[in-house]
Design a protein around this motif. Sequence first.
Motif, mmCIF file in Angstrom:
data_model
loop_
_atom_site.group_PDB
_atom_site.id
_atom_site.type_symbol
_atom_site.label_atom_id
_atom_site.label_comp_id
_atom_site.label_asym_id
_atom_site.label_seq_id
_atom_site.Cartn_x
_atom_site.Cartn_y
_atom_site.Cartn_z
ATOM 1 N N SER A 48 0.816 -1.056 0.054
ATOM 2 C CA SER A 48 -0.043 -0.058 0.062
ATOM 3 C C SER A 48 0.778 1.289 -0.009
ATOM 4 C CB SER A 48 -0.828 0.022 1.277
ATOM 5 O OG SER A 48 -0.263 -0.054 2.531
ATOM 6 N N LEU A 49 1.941 1.225 0.442
ATOM 7 C CA LEU A 49 2.933 2.387 0.748
ATOM 8 C C LEU A 49 3.779 2.673 -0.655
ATOM 9 C CD1 LEU A 49 3.778 2.325 4.290
ATOM 10 C CD2 LEU A 49 2.036 3.916 3.499
ATOM 11 N N LEU A 50 4.113 1.337 -1.309
ATOM 12 C CA LEU A 50 5.233 1.464 -2.277
ATOM 13 C C LEU A 50 4.731 0.973 -3.581
ATOM 14 C CD1 LEU A 50 8.455 0.019 -0.399
ATOM 15 C CD2 LEU A 50 7.764 2.316 -1.140
ATOM 16 N N PHE A 51 4.180 -0.313 -3.692
ATOM 17 C CA PHE A 51 3.666 -0.807 -5.008
ATOM 18 C C PHE A 51 2.550 -0.377 -5.609
ATOM 19 C CE2 PHE A 51 6.049 -4.430 -2.890
ATOM 20 C CZ PHE A 51 7.305 -4.211 -3.245
ATOM 21 N N PHE A 52 1.288 -0.177 -4.777
ATOM 22 C CA PHE A 52 -0.124 0.195 -5.262
ATOM 23 C C PHE A 52 -0.351 1.663 -4.880
ATOM 24 C CE2 PHE A 52 0.185 -4.608 -4.575
ATOM 25 C CZ PHE A 52 0.168 -4.959 -6.002
ATOM 26 N N LYS A 53 0.510 2.486 -4.246
ATOM 27 C CA LYS A 53 0.026 3.875 -3.770
ATOM 28 C C LYS A 53 -0.443 4.657 -4.845
ATOM 29 C CE LYS A 53 4.085 6.212 -3.961
ATOM 30 N NZ LYS A 53 5.384 6.977 -3.351
ATOM 31 N N ASN A 54 -0.367 4.307 -6.148
ATOM 32 C CA ASN A 54 -0.834 5.304 -6.996
ATOM 33 C C ASN A 54 -2.150 4.563 -7.662
ATOM 34 O OD1 ASN A 54 1.190 7.106 -6.613
ATOM 35 N ND2 ASN A 54 2.470 6.012 -8.237
ATOM 36 N N MET A 55 -2.472 3.504 -7.129
ATOM 37 C CA MET A 55 -3.824 2.925 -7.687
ATOM 38 C C MET A 55 -4.675 3.183 -6.988
ATOM 39 S SD MET A 55 -2.207 -0.880 -8.871
ATOM 40 C CE MET A 55 -3.847 -1.537 -9.323
ATOM 41 N N THR A 56 -5.254 4.712 -6.718
ATOM 42 C CA THR A 56 -6.203 5.160 -5.892
ATOM 43 C C THR A 56 -7.678 5.323 -6.341
ATOM 44 O OG1 THR A 56 -5.747 7.432 -6.543
ATOM 45 C CG2 THR A 56 -4.636 6.439 -4.420
ATOM 46 N N GLN A 57 -7.961 4.872 -7.827
ATOM 47 C CA GLN A 57 -8.983 4.900 -8.409
ATOM 48 C C GLN A 57 -10.287 4.234 -7.582
ATOM 49 O OE1 GLN A 57 -6.524 3.552 -9.856
ATOM 50 N NE2 GLN A 57 -6.892 1.955 -11.201
ATOM 51 N N PRO A 58 -11.433 4.667 -7.347
ATOM 52 C CA PRO A 58 -12.143 3.798 -6.764
ATOM 53 C C PRO A 58 -12.457 2.418 -7.324
ATOM 54 C CG PRO A 58 -13.103 6.082 -6.903
ATOM 55 C CD PRO A 58 -11.866 5.908 -7.861
ATOM 56 N N PHE A 59 -12.818 1.457 -6.501
ATOM 57 C CA PHE A 59 -12.910 0.077 -6.857
ATOM 58 C C PHE A 59 -14.107 -0.565 -6.282
ATOM 59 C CE2 PHE A 59 -12.185 -4.540 -6.116
ATOM 60 C CZ PHE A 59 -12.074 -4.846 -7.445
ATOM 61 N N SER A 60 -15.211 -1.080 -6.927
ATOM 62 C CA SER A 60 -16.229 -1.910 -6.504
ATOM 63 C C SER A 60 -16.491 -2.852 -7.379
ATOM 64 C CB SER A 60 -17.393 -0.840 -6.347
ATOM 65 O OG SER A 60 -18.497 -1.567 -5.726
ATOM 66 N N TRP A 61 -16.430 -4.291 -6.920
ATOM 67 C CA TRP A 61 -17.084 -5.466 -7.301
ATOM 68 C C TRP A 61 -17.559 -6.330 -6.567
ATOM 69 C CZ3 TRP A 61 -14.527 -10.319 -6.807
ATOM 70 C CH2 TRP A 61 -14.965 -11.251 -8.010
ATOM 71 N N ASP A 65 -16.163 -3.200 -1.760
ATOM 72 C CA ASP A 65 -16.526 -1.636 -1.883
ATOM 73 C C ASP A 65 -15.216 -0.702 -1.497
ATOM 74 O OD1 ASP A 65 -17.421 0.851 -2.583
ATOM 75 O OD2 ASP A 65 -18.898 0.678 -1.085
ATOM 76 N N TYR A 66 -14.385 -0.539 -2.582
ATOM 77 C CA TYR A 66 -13.223 0.319 -2.177
ATOM 78 C C TYR A 66 -13.242 1.508 -2.843
ATOM 79 C CZ TYR A 66 -10.842 -3.725 0.358
ATOM 80 O OH TYR A 66 -10.422 -4.602 1.168
ATOM 81 N N SER A 67 -14.461 2.155 -2.720
ATOM 82 C CA SER A 67 -14.754 3.334 -3.503
ATOM 83 C C SER A 67 -14.313 4.635 -2.896
ATOM 84 C CB SER A 67 -16.204 3.144 -4.214
ATOM 85 O OG SER A 67 -17.218 3.273 -2.789
ATOM 86 N N ALA A 68 -14.451 4.349 -1.421
ATOM 87 C CA ALA A 68 -14.119 5.687 -0.472
ATOM 88 C C ALA A 68 -12.583 6.025 -0.578
ATOM 89 C CB ALA A 68 -14.506 5.484 0.952
ATOM 90 N N LYS A 69 -12.301 7.309 -0.632
ATOM 91 C CA LYS A 69 -10.814 7.667 -0.663
ATOM 92 C C LYS A 69 -9.875 6.950 0.204
ATOM 93 C CE LYS A 69 -7.759 11.638 -1.225
ATOM 94 N NZ LYS A 69 -7.419 11.685 -2.298
ATOM 95 N N SER A 70 -10.437 6.937 1.635
ATOM 96 C CA SER A 70 -9.812 6.458 2.666
ATOM 97 C C SER A 70 -9.603 4.964 2.705
ATOM 98 C CB SER A 70 -10.501 6.779 3.871
ATOM 99 O OG SER A 70 -12.056 6.075 4.177
ATOM 100 N N SER A 71 -10.214 4.289 1.695
ATOM 101 C CA SER A 71 -10.020 2.847 1.610
ATOM 102 C C SER A 71 -8.911 2.566 0.780
ATOM 103 C CB SER A 71 -11.347 2.048 1.071
ATOM 104 O OG SER A 71 -11.610 2.507 -0.297
ATOM 105 N N GLY A 72 -8.421 3.328 0.083
ATOM 106 C CA GLY A 72 -7.209 3.282 -0.802
ATOM 107 C C GLY A 72 -7.797 2.702 -2.368
ATOM 108 N N GLY A 73 -8.822 2.655 -2.431
ATOM 109 C CA GLY A 73 -9.049 2.251 -4.093
ATOM 110 C C GLY A 73 -8.855 0.861 -4.283
ATOM 111 N N LEU A 74 -8.552 0.973 -5.686
ATOM 112 C CA LEU A 74 -8.083 -0.439 -6.177
ATOM 113 C C LEU A 74 -6.567 -0.758 -5.619
ATOM 114 C CD1 LEU A 74 -8.343 -2.648 -8.230
ATOM 115 C CD2 LEU A 74 -7.007 -1.283 -9.862
ATOM 116 N N GLY A 75 -5.809 -0.054 -5.221
ATOM 117 C CA GLY A 75 -4.680 -0.406 -4.370
ATOM 118 C C GLY A 75 -4.766 -0.807 -3.120
#
Length: 168
Positions: A48-61, A65-75
């Motif tokens: 979350s801090l290195l590899f996927f930190k820029n994958m912040t787009q909301p994700f829901s499937w 539900d990782y659509s809230a900004k605080s959840s980290g999105g797809l990352g």
Amino acid sequence: MLKYRHNGIIKAILKFEVKYPTTYQFIVFNLLSNCATITNFVVLWLSSLLFFKNMTQPFSWWIFDYSAKSSGGLGGFVSFLLAYICAQVVNYFVQRDMVFGAKFGAWKLFWYIVTVVVAGIVSVWMPPHIIAVLNPYVGGGSSTIANICNIIAQVAINWPMMKFVIMK
């Protein structure tokens, strides 16, 4: 062998193991689960801090539900999933070899995979809900607290399945 040592602590542990074998096994299960816990936290933090930190787009499937900004999105989703998978690989070998001393066949492997998938669904579903509640109070620490809740849920699912179905 430890049975022949004159150390009082070791004798007490061995007596406890003989008198309360299931309780002893549960304690060892939880102590050695820390190998998986450490793996889980290291992979979660690194991913979350290195590899996927820029994958912040909301994700829901499905139920995730990782659509809230605080959840980290797809990352955040990928980080929790990767951390869980790595921890379960470590946990499998530690529990099989060091706690249960079990032999493993195809049928037991099937039940292990079912258990891991069920616990995995719970472990990837829970974090955004916990983070949403805790984020206003603890900010970035909410991911770590969500991970602690995951670990507790995993023990509640994994212990009975491993003890009574998979590793017996």
